[in-house]
Every structure is written in structure tokens, then in C-alpha cells.
Design an enzyme around this catalytic site. Structure first.
Site, PDB file in Angstrom:
ATOM      1  N   GLY A  52       4.988  23.664  -4.468  1.00  0.00           N
ATOM      2  CA  GLY A  52       4.224  22.764  -3.596  1.00  0.00           C
ATOM      3  C   GLY A  52       5.142  21.730  -2.992  1.00  0.00           C
ATOM      4  CD  GLU A  74       3.326  22.810   1.045  1.00  0.00           C
ATOM      5  OE1 GLU A  74       3.730  22.239   0.015  1.00  0.00           O
ATOM      6  OE2 GLU A  74       2.116  22.862   1.369  1.00  0.00           O
ATOM      7  CD  GLU A 103      -0.895  30.331  -7.467  1.00  0.00           C
ATOM      8  OE1 GLU A 103      -0.396  30.126  -6.333  1.00  0.00           O
ATOM      9  OE2 GLU A 103      -1.416  29.446  -8.163  1.00  0.00           O
ATOM     10  CD  GLU A 117       3.282  14.281  -6.664  1.00  0.00           C
ATOM     11  OE1 GLU A 117       2.333  14.737  -7.343  1.00  0.00           O
ATOM     12  OE2 GLU A 117       3.147  13.683  -5.596  1.00  0.00           O
ATOM     13  CD  GLU A 126      -8.956  18.444  -4.095  1.00  0.00           C
ATOM     14  OE1 GLU A 126      -8.359  19.543  -3.940  1.00  0.00           O
ATOM     15  OE2 GLU A 126      -9.864  18.042  -3.363  1.00  0.00           O
TER      16      GLU A 126
END
Lengths: 350, 350
Positions: A52, A74, A103, A117, A126
Site C-alpha cells: 500500500g 499500490e 493479493e 503504513e 479500514e
């Protein structure tokens, strides 16, 4: 075509505003930077996965620390910014930006370190921790490092002046009818708001401690704790304040901790408060008992349902040595204190 | 029926959150309170109209100051809260809450005083000034008082680090590609953001001064000014910062001013910045010329279109005595300084 461009643009503008908020949170940025830079020996020539990656700031920190390769994964359109940022910082060759959910990614190799993070409001909201766990199980070498390595969620009974006492005297005007109207709504969802340290009524209790090297997704399905807090001052019990801290690995220096505790400089996570439907006066020594349940929503596994159940403190189990002012605990404490003193005297007599 | 209740509830919840924000702005509340309490002799036994009463806080201040009757006109559902607040403060008889647009109201009498907190971002945005003017023309006695009585909108060239320099070094990472993406959007609408006083590049120029006893709606249709600001330090000219102040009448003590200047404690209005599409280095003494146009939107008369046109400072008229560093102004200034010195010497010789 032009219209599509515009649409995409606006989508990513919303994202941009959120990333701006996060990047302006220098407590957050610097915790990662310090944790990475304090451990350059771990990064030098190593392979890192940033789960991410967002705008890519953590990937750049890793590259600056000497990483050989950083896979910056990302899923959103922000990956384009991460690509630009990598190039702009002369790490276009080191940082491989991958536009995908982690994934669905295949990497040519396993990695030495995962940085991410992933923390949301009250740690789990979330949160992307599921993705981090999936990435760890798939890509992290045995003995590889997790940045951060552990996370703790804390809870403490608190007063919530913005929902209660504030309305009793708004610059000399009584507005007590407004509080209940606000609370009718805020009792249905947690409030993300700064909590002043003075509003905390007790020492923090742990709700959850995660070893990020080992935690499984299943462990995150349902978190259930019973707390018996003891008020350390007189005050109004009006909510449960939640915050978290994360700790980064370090073999050489003091490990870096990123804390969102009310005492610490404010981060964009602020604190999260579960507002109770009514206010309860407590004294120093009052026991406060509650069950706290965090459970994944059936509709959306990335969201949690939070339930607080207030309990009668006289009907729950207290710790053996309890500081509360219930008669039983005072008596037990007196006996234990006497024994301890006796032991000490014995020890001194020897 | 129950469903309707719920719908109404949610509507007014959104309102409530906004009113909470305003009521937590104690600089705002206290300016009104002080202005009203400092002039109790004006309120004692008098009739007051509160235009857009909201939760009714200003109406209570007026009643506390001794008003005989306060007509609290509120068009939104918040009028219900105003009713409760009036009763809760024992002014249920003094404060007459009227659920209506003020344009549609009929009152049994003319009023001595109009109070209203009508100011929006950059004074005019979403402002209710039109309603206040309509109410004044219809209901205010000749010689009646307006609280506030005057309002000024200010503008100053400024730097905008959040849109420019911040992105050059985000905790050691260069992200200059992000700034232009944010600016592409923010150049299309004003940004409501705190401006640090250090970011102002010049003394404030007046955009607009309103005498609220006399201003007409027509005067608010189009506001057009040409400013020639002179930078009072080296810096980056990246936007125009707007803020306002309001002054309340007083016959006895120093009039109260509510100011949203960057130097003053932050209010919920913050400041408003028109971000320019590019950054321009200026030196101390650099002239900065621009036209500023605020024009009512054709679609919605309560909204304004703001246009900033950057001008070549050498092609606009400078004041006779101009502090800028253009050769012509330096020369004129030298001559004028000499004359003035000469005059003073003459005066001394007499």
C-alpha cells in the site's frame, strides 16, 4: 476520452487530499524514517516490499537507506504518483512500482523486509492489515523483518466534553438540549476527535497486542476484552477512548515507537472515542467495568462493529491486588499490604 | 411518520455538526457577547431582531443584556433548538423564535437593533448579508443599531507552502509532482485553510468596506478592485490571502472588532486563499499588481465567482508616494522625501 481523463482526475484528487493529510503528519513520516534510517545495516543491499505504497514516501526512505530493490505495491491510481516520486528522487531503478492489490501480485523473489503504513483509525478501521498479513505469508523470507513489528490498541474510560459538559455553558449560554441530539448520532459510530489527556480517567488497558510477524487474519475477526479500570481521579465517565502505538524492530538502538496516545503530539489519526449514551460521575478509586467487542462487519470485512457493554463493577472479577474502592478490594489490599510489609520485615530481620 | 422523523433527524444532524463548529469558535461567540454586554444600555428594554438565529446563542446574549423582545428568525430546522435554548435559559417569553426566511416574516413592530452572524468564508461566501439587508430595510427603526455595524474584506499576496514548497521536501523526500496536481484543482476554487502570518508578503489592502447601516444588495453584485501591493520581504508570491473583520457599534467603550486576520487566534472561518497557478519569487520592494473580481454567480446569487488577474506592475498606476523598487517610484520618492525634508527644514528655520 477527454471526459474519462477528467473523471479519473477527480477520483485521484480525492485521494490526493487524503495523501496530503497523511504526508503533513510528520510524526507518522518521521517514525518510519527514523526506524528505517536507524537500521540502515538491515536495509543495505536488501529487498523490500512496501504494501500500500501510496505516494511512495516509505519506499523512498528504504531506497535512501540503501535497499537494493523496493517493490512498491499500490492498488489505487496513486501508484502514478509513486512512480513520479521514485524517479524524482533518483530511485527509478531501485523502486519498482506495481499497480495491483498485493493479493494479486507475483514477485520474482522473496523479500527481506516488509514496510507498510496500514493503520487506520483505532488501528483496525479500514485497515489494510489483512493485505499486509497476506503479503507477509507469501513474500517474506523466513526471519525477515516487519516495519512495524508490533502494534497495540489501548482503551481508557474518559470524559467527552464536546458531547457533554461543553453544552452546559457555551460562553454563558446553557444548551444542554444539544448534547443528547449529537450523542444520539455519535453513539452509533465512533468519533474521531482529539482527546485531551486530562479527559482520561484511568491508566490505559490493552485491548489487543499484535506481533505482526505472526498474527493471522482469523485473530482479527473478533476481539473481545473485559476491562476493569480504576478511576485515578474524580470525573465524568462518558466514553471509551481508543488509540494505538506501533513499534519498529531494532537490533542496535532503542526501537522507534509511533504512538497516537493523547499525551503525544497529535497525528492525523487523532484518537477514537466510543461515546456512551449517558454521563456517570466517578470518584478516585471508582471501578469501571466494561466489555469491549470489535468484530468484522458481515458486509465489509475491512470494517469493524464496535460494541461497548457497561458492566456492574461489583459483579465482575477484580484483579487480586485491585486499587478500586470496593470494600472487598480495600480489605484484600490491606491484607496483602500487611503480608508484604511482614515479608519485608522478615527479610530485614534476617 | 416514523420514517419521516428519521429523515428530518438526519438532516438536522448535518446542521448540528456545523453549529457545533461555530459554537466551539469562542472568538466568534465572545466578540458578539462582548459587543452586546458592553452596550447593555442600548439593549435594555429594547426590541431586537436576530437574523438567521441558528441555535439562538446571540438571541440569548441580547436577552441577557436586557432586551424586552428578541425576534429570532431561523429558516432551517435548527429553529427547534433555538426554541429549546431560549426556554432553557429562562427567556422563553423574551425570545420569539420564528421559523421562516426573514424575507417572508411579518413582525408586529419595528426593531431597535438587528444582530446577525451572517459572515461566510471571505465574508461573502454563502453569506446571508442579502437577508440582513432586507431585514434592515423592512424592520429597523430609523437610527437603529446594526450588530455588527461595519465589515471589511482584506487581501494580501502570500506564499502558499501547502501547495508549493511543502512538496519540495516532505521529510527528506522530493514530491514536486504532487503540488501541480493539487493546484490544478485548487486554482479553480478558493482554499479555506489557515495562513501563517509569515506567509503574508505585504500589508493588507482593502477589497471592500461595508457600512451595514447603508449598504445595498446591488453594491454586492460585483466587487472589483485593482491592488498594487509592495512586498515587505523576500518570498514566493503564490496566492492572494483573503480575510475579514467586523466592527460592532459602541457609544461608550472601545468598539469590539471580530477579526479573522492570520495574526489573530484562529476562527472557524480560518483564511481563504486564491492559489495562483505558478510561484513567483519577489524581493523586498517588488511591486505586485493584480485585479480582484468578486461577482455573484448567475446560478446562485449567494455564491461568488472570484477572479484574480495578475498584472504587469510596470503597466499599472502606482500611488504618488510608492514604496516599490521600480526606478520611477524610487526617483519620485527621492524627490518627495527631499521636498518634505526641505519643508521641515523651512519649518525649523522659522
Amino acid at each position: 476520452m477527454e471526459e474519462m481523463e477528467t473523471n479519473n482526475y477527480f477520483e485521484s484528487y480525492e485521494d490526493l487530499e487524503i495523501h496530503k493529510l497523511m504526508l503533513e503528519d510528520s510524526a507518522r513520516n518521521l517514525a518510519y524514517k527514523d526506524a528505517i534510517f536507524n537500521n540502515k545495516q538491515e536495509f543495505l543491499g536488501k529487498t523490500v516490499l512496501d504494501v500500500g505504497a501510496g505516494t511512495g514516501i516509505l519506499s523512498v526512505f528504504c531506497a535512501q537507506a540503501g535497499a537494493k530493490t523496493v517493490y512498491a505495491v499500490e492498488a489505487s491510481d496513486t501508484y502514478k504518483i509513486a512512480e513520479e516520486v521514485a524517479k524524482e528522487n533518483k530511485f527509478g531503478d531501485v523502486i519498482k512500482v506495481i499497480h495491483s492489490k498485493v493479493e494479486n501480485v507475483t514477485l520474482p523473489e522473496k523479500v527481506d523486509i516488509i514496510v507498510s503504513e496500514w493503520m487506520g483509525f483505532y488501528l483496525l478501521h479500514e485497515g489494510m492489515l489483512d493485505s499486509v498479513i497476506a503479503a507477509r505469508d507469501k513474500f517474506l523470507k523466513v526471519g525477515g523483518l516487519m516495519f512495524p513489528e508490533s502494534a497495540t490498541l489501548f482503551a481508557t474510560p474518559c470524559s467527552v466534553p464536546s458531547m457533554y459538559s461543553f453544552w452546559e455553558d457555551v460562553n454563558g449560554v446553557s444548551m444542554t438540549h444539544v448534547g443528547p441530539k449529537l450523542r444520539a448520532k455519535t453513539c452509533q459510530k465512533p468519533v474521531c476527535e482529539r482527546t485531551h489527556p486530562d479527559c482520561l480517567l484511568s491508566d490505559a488497558d490493552n485491548v489487543l497486542w499484535l506481533d505482526l510477524r505472526e498474527v493471522t487474519m482469523e485473530e482479527l475477526n473478533k476481539i473481545e476484552v473485559r476491562h476493569l479500570a480504576v478511576a485515578n481521579k474524580k470525573g465524568r465517565y462518558e466514553g471509551i477512548c481508543l488509540w494505538f502505538s506501533c513499534t519498529f524492530p531494532s537490533t542496535t538502538v532503542e526501537p522507534v515507537t509511533l504512538s497516537t496516545e493523547p499525551d503525544e503530539p497529535l497525528t492525523h489519526w487523532k484518537q477514537t472515542t466510543i461515546v456512551l449514551p449517558s454521563s456517570l460521575e466517578v470518584e478516585e478509586g471508582s471501578p469501571i467495568a466494561y466489555d469491549l467487542l470489535l468484530k468484522r462487519s458481515d458486509e465489509n470485512a475491512r470494517r469493524y462493529i464496535i460494541e461497548v457493554t457497561m458492566l456492574d463493577p461489583s459483579e465482575v472479577e477484580h484483579p487480586e491486588y485491585c486499587l478500586c474502592h470496593l470494600t472487598k478490594c480495600i480489605l484484600v489490599r490491606a491484607v496483602l499490604d500487611k503480608y508484604e510489609k511482614g515479608d519485608m520485615e522478615c527479610a530485614e530481620n534476617k
